[in-house]
Design a protein around this motif. Structure first.
Motif, PDB file in Angstrom:
ATOM      1  N   PRO A   1      41.648  27.719  35.232  1.00  0.00           N
ATOM      2  CA  PRO A   1      42.309  27.861  35.890  1.00  0.00           C
ATOM      3  C   PRO A   1      42.441  29.464  35.124  1.00  0.00           C
ATOM      4  O   PRO A   1      42.708  31.126  35.409  1.00  0.00           O
ATOM      5  CB  PRO A   1      43.718  27.605  35.713  1.00  0.00           C
ATOM      6  N   PHE A   2      42.374  29.767  33.628  1.00  0.00           N
ATOM      7  CA  PHE A   2      42.089  30.883  32.880  1.00  0.00           C
ATOM      8  C   PHE A   2      40.890  31.842  33.464  1.00  0.00           C
ATOM      9  O   PHE A   2      41.049  33.123  33.179  1.00  0.00           O
ATOM     10  CB  PHE A   2      42.867  30.872  31.259  1.00  0.00           C
ATOM     11  N   LEU A   3      39.848  30.975  33.397  1.00  0.00           N
ATOM     12  CA  LEU A   3      38.503  31.358  34.037  1.00  0.00           C
ATOM     13  C   LEU A   3      39.678  32.878  35.426  1.00  0.00           C
ATOM     14  O   LEU A   3      38.503  33.893  35.098  1.00  0.00           O
ATOM     15  CB  LEU A   3      37.611  31.153  33.950  1.00  0.00           C
TER      16      LEU A   3
ATOM     17  N   PHE B   1      41.551  33.275  35.848  1.00  0.00           N
ATOM     18  CA  PHE B   1      42.804  34.678  36.307  1.00  0.00           C
ATOM     19  C   PHE B   1      42.480  35.770  35.703  1.00  0.00           C
ATOM     20  O   PHE B   1      42.379  36.630  36.223  1.00  0.00           O
ATOM     21  CB  PHE B   1      44.246  33.885  34.813  1.00  0.00           C
ATOM     22  N   ALA B   2      41.725  35.290  34.410  1.00  0.00           N
ATOM     23  CA  ALA B   2      40.433  36.892  34.190  1.00  0.00           C
ATOM     24  C   ALA B   2      39.971  37.235  34.682  1.00  0.00           C
ATOM     25  O   ALA B   2      39.720  39.087  35.568  1.00  0.00           O
ATOM     26  CB  ALA B   2      39.547  35.950  33.112  1.00  0.00           C
ATOM     27  N   CYS B   3      39.305  36.496  36.365  1.00  0.00           N
ATOM     28  CA  CYS B   3      38.624  37.077  37.224  1.00  0.00           C
ATOM     29  C   CYS B   3      39.402  38.294  38.304  1.00  0.00           C
ATOM     30  O   CYS B   3      39.357  39.116  38.637  1.00  0.00           O
ATOM     31  CB  CYS B   3      37.584  36.419  38.180  1.00  0.00           C
ATOM     32  N   GLY B   4      40.330  37.610  38.074  1.00  0.00           N
ATOM     33  CA  GLY B   4      42.099  38.384  39.240  1.00  0.00           C
ATOM     34  C   GLY B   4      42.080  39.429  38.660  1.00  0.00           C
ATOM     35  O   GLY B   4      42.230  40.448  39.265  1.00  0.00           O
TER      36      GLY B   4
ATOM     37  N   TRP C   1      43.836  34.225  41.904  1.00  0.00           N
ATOM     38  CA  TRP C   1      45.411  33.994  41.386  1.00  0.00           C
ATOM     39  C   TRP C   1      45.186  33.005  41.999  1.00  0.00           C
ATOM     40  O   TRP C   1      46.475  31.964  41.446  1.00  0.00           O
ATOM     41  CB  TRP C   1      46.201  35.640  41.763  1.00  0.00           C
ATOM     42  N   PHE C   2      45.493  32.491  43.667  1.00  0.00           N
ATOM     43  CA  PHE C   2      46.064  31.688  43.861  1.00  0.00           C
ATOM     44  C   PHE C   2      45.384  30.017  43.702  1.00  0.00           C
ATOM     45  O   PHE C   2      45.117  29.575  43.514  1.00  0.00           O
ATOM     46  CB  PHE C   2      45.717  31.799  45.633  1.00  0.00           C
ATOM     47  N   VAL C   3      43.780  30.611  43.604  1.00  0.00           N
ATOM     48  CA  VAL C   3      42.853  30.085  43.296  1.00  0.00           C
ATOM     49  C   VAL C   3      42.893  28.977  42.152  1.00  0.00           C
ATOM     50  O   VAL C   3      42.910  28.055  42.283  1.00  0.00           O
ATOM     51  CB  VAL C   3      41.458  30.004  43.314  1.00  0.00           C
ATOM     52  N   GLY C   4      43.665  30.425  41.359  1.00  0.00           N
ATOM     53  CA  GLY C   4      43.893  29.466  39.949  1.00  0.00           C
ATOM     54  C   GLY C   4      44.961  28.729  39.792  1.00  0.00           C
ATOM     55  O   GLY C   4      45.021  28.110  38.329  1.00  0.00           O
ATOM     56  N   LEU C   5      46.325  29.181  40.537  1.00  0.00           N
ATOM     57  CA  LEU C   5      47.243  28.571  40.163  1.00  0.00           C
ATOM     58  C   LEU C   5      47.150  26.781  40.525  1.00  0.00           C
ATOM     59  O   LEU C   5      47.533  26.478  40.324  1.00  0.00           O
ATOM     60  CB  LEU C   5      48.169  28.768  41.083  1.00  0.00           C
ATOM     61  N   VAL C   6      46.535  27.137  42.018  1.00  0.00           N
ATOM     62  CA  VAL C   6      46.078  25.736  42.519  1.00  0.00           C
ATOM     63  C   VAL C   6      45.099  25.032  41.486  1.00  0.00           C
ATOM     64  O   VAL C   6      45.722  24.218  41.605  1.00  0.00           O
ATOM     65  CB  VAL C   6      45.312  25.580  43.689  1.00  0.00           C
ATOM     66  N   ALA C   7      43.995  25.728  40.896  1.00  0.00           N
ATOM     67  CA  ALA C   7      43.229  24.646  39.990  1.00  0.00           C
ATOM     68  C   ALA C   7      44.525  24.285  38.869  1.00  0.00           C
ATOM     69  O   ALA C   7      43.836  22.987  38.145  1.00  0.00           O
ATOM     70  CB  ALA C   7      41.513  25.317  39.711  1.00  0.00           C
TER      71      ALA C   7
END
Length: 51
Positions: free
Chosen positions: A5-7, A9-12, A28-34
């Motif tokens: 997820p932090f990866l 967020f970094a991409c976001g 950000w949405f994919v990171g939050l779901v993950a």
């Protein structure tokens, strides 16, 4: 696995820095779901502690 997820967020943040707002929101949405899925798996995992 928990760093995934932090990866995202970094991409976001990188996409936001490059002014790609839609892509940034997607990351950000994919990171939050993950993060929520991995937290759910982690919380329900049984710990076998043998004393």
């Amino acid at each position: 696995m928990m760093s995934l997820p932090f990866l995202f967020f970094a991409c976001g943040l990188g996409a936001a820095w490059l002014s790609h707002r839609g892509v940034a929101m997607g990351f950000w949405f994919v990171g939050l779901v993950a993060m929520l899925v991995l937290f759910r798996v982690h919380v329900t995992e049984v710990l076998n502690i043998a004393l």
